[in-house]
Design an enzyme around this catalytic site. Sequence first.
Site, PDB file in Angstrom:
ATOM      1  N   HIS A 145       0.906  -1.147   0.130  1.00  0.00           N
ATOM      2  CA  HIS A 145      -0.034  -0.010   0.170  1.00  0.00           C
ATOM      3  C   HIS A 145       0.820   1.174   0.297  1.00  0.00           C
ATOM      4  O   HIS A 145       0.647   1.978  -0.715  1.00  0.00           O
ATOM      5  CB  HIS A 145      -0.939  -0.073   1.277  1.00  0.00           C
ATOM      6  N   GLU A 146       2.080   1.290   0.782  1.00  0.00           N
ATOM      7  CA  GLU A 146       2.653   2.606   0.945  1.00  0.00           C
ATOM      8  C   GLU A 146       3.465   2.673  -0.225  1.00  0.00           C
ATOM      9  O   GLU A 146       3.775   3.870  -0.900  1.00  0.00           O
ATOM     10  CB  GLU A 146       3.683   2.439   2.141  1.00  0.00           C
ATOM     11  N   HIS A 149       1.660   4.194  -2.905  1.00  0.00           N
ATOM     12  CA  HIS A 149       1.499   5.723  -2.822  1.00  0.00           C
ATOM     13  C   HIS A 149       2.878   6.177  -3.451  1.00  0.00           C
ATOM     14  O   HIS A 149       2.719   7.456  -4.046  1.00  0.00           O
ATOM     15  CB  HIS A 149       1.533   6.338  -1.057  1.00  0.00           C
ATOM     16  N   GLU A 226      -6.113   7.092  -1.072  1.00  0.00           N
ATOM     17  CA  GLU A 226      -6.176   5.934  -0.380  1.00  0.00           C
ATOM     18  C   GLU A 226      -6.768   4.838  -1.157  1.00  0.00           C
ATOM     19  O   GLU A 226      -6.226   3.588  -0.778  1.00  0.00           O
ATOM     20  CB  GLU A 226      -7.010   6.252   1.003  1.00  0.00           C
TER      21      GLU A 226
END
EC number: 3.4.24.-
Length: 301
Positions: A145-146, A149, A226
Amino acid sequence: MMRILLFLGTNIAVLLVASLTLRLLGVESYLNAQGINFTGLLIFCFIFGMAGSMISLFISKWMAKRSTGTVIIETPSNSTEKWLLDTVAELAHEAGIKTPEVGIFPAQQSNAFATGWNKDDALVAVSAGLLNRMRPEEVRAVLAHEIGHVANGDMVTLALIQGVVNTFVMFFARVVAHLVDSFLKSRSGGEGGLGFIGYFAVVIVAEIVFGILASAIVAWFSRFREYRADEAGARLAGTGAMVNALARLKSETELPDQMPDTLRAMAITKGQTRSLIEQLFASHPPLDDRIRALKEAAYRQ
């Protein structure tokens, strides 16, 4: 509610500092003396509006390390740290970006964040609590997930959006003050007007009002990104692992949130939002909505 007030207060404080700088440098006096020059005003507001966002972006890694106490893993001292480095390197390679710095910060809440001024100079950090309580496949999903980003360029995009909305808040606040001043002068035959103190007071009030609306726009984009990062995490680590990681985070939403306000938008979770105001200014969507979005995307495939 206190977090929302701090979020709004921080953004408005940046605008007020920029406004005071414009005043002290004599920019506003010059523009007003010339009869308001909308093009010139917009240019000056753009410069000052973007400056704060860009400075924050460029020092984001340094600030993140200091505010969270993140310890960068230079040479792994145990198997967990080695696994972290190897996993981030693998995910970064799959995402097509340079391997970010990897760190651990001493928070007992399960959390993680990514920051940095570009895709090839980023930082990904996880909390000690996350490593202690999550299974390896769930930690990998959080890391994915990071990495999402970083690969999506979310830090840069958020800074640009913040700079743009700051620009228009400063611009329209001064247009409003100019219109009020012109209206008062027309009512008094050109003798009245706001004067120095009155003009600046109207600017401040208008910036507070427009700043609140602008903060809602920035928060909306933060929530939107997100969902995109969750999708990236699902692609890199698997939908099941990403859903399980979010469900694990949901189970910990009642624990104290130890993430600094300046990094909360960069973290993987901010907890649950309850009131309409909290939902409007929340940097993250509710975890239930994020889990539902992942399951629906998997069902469509």
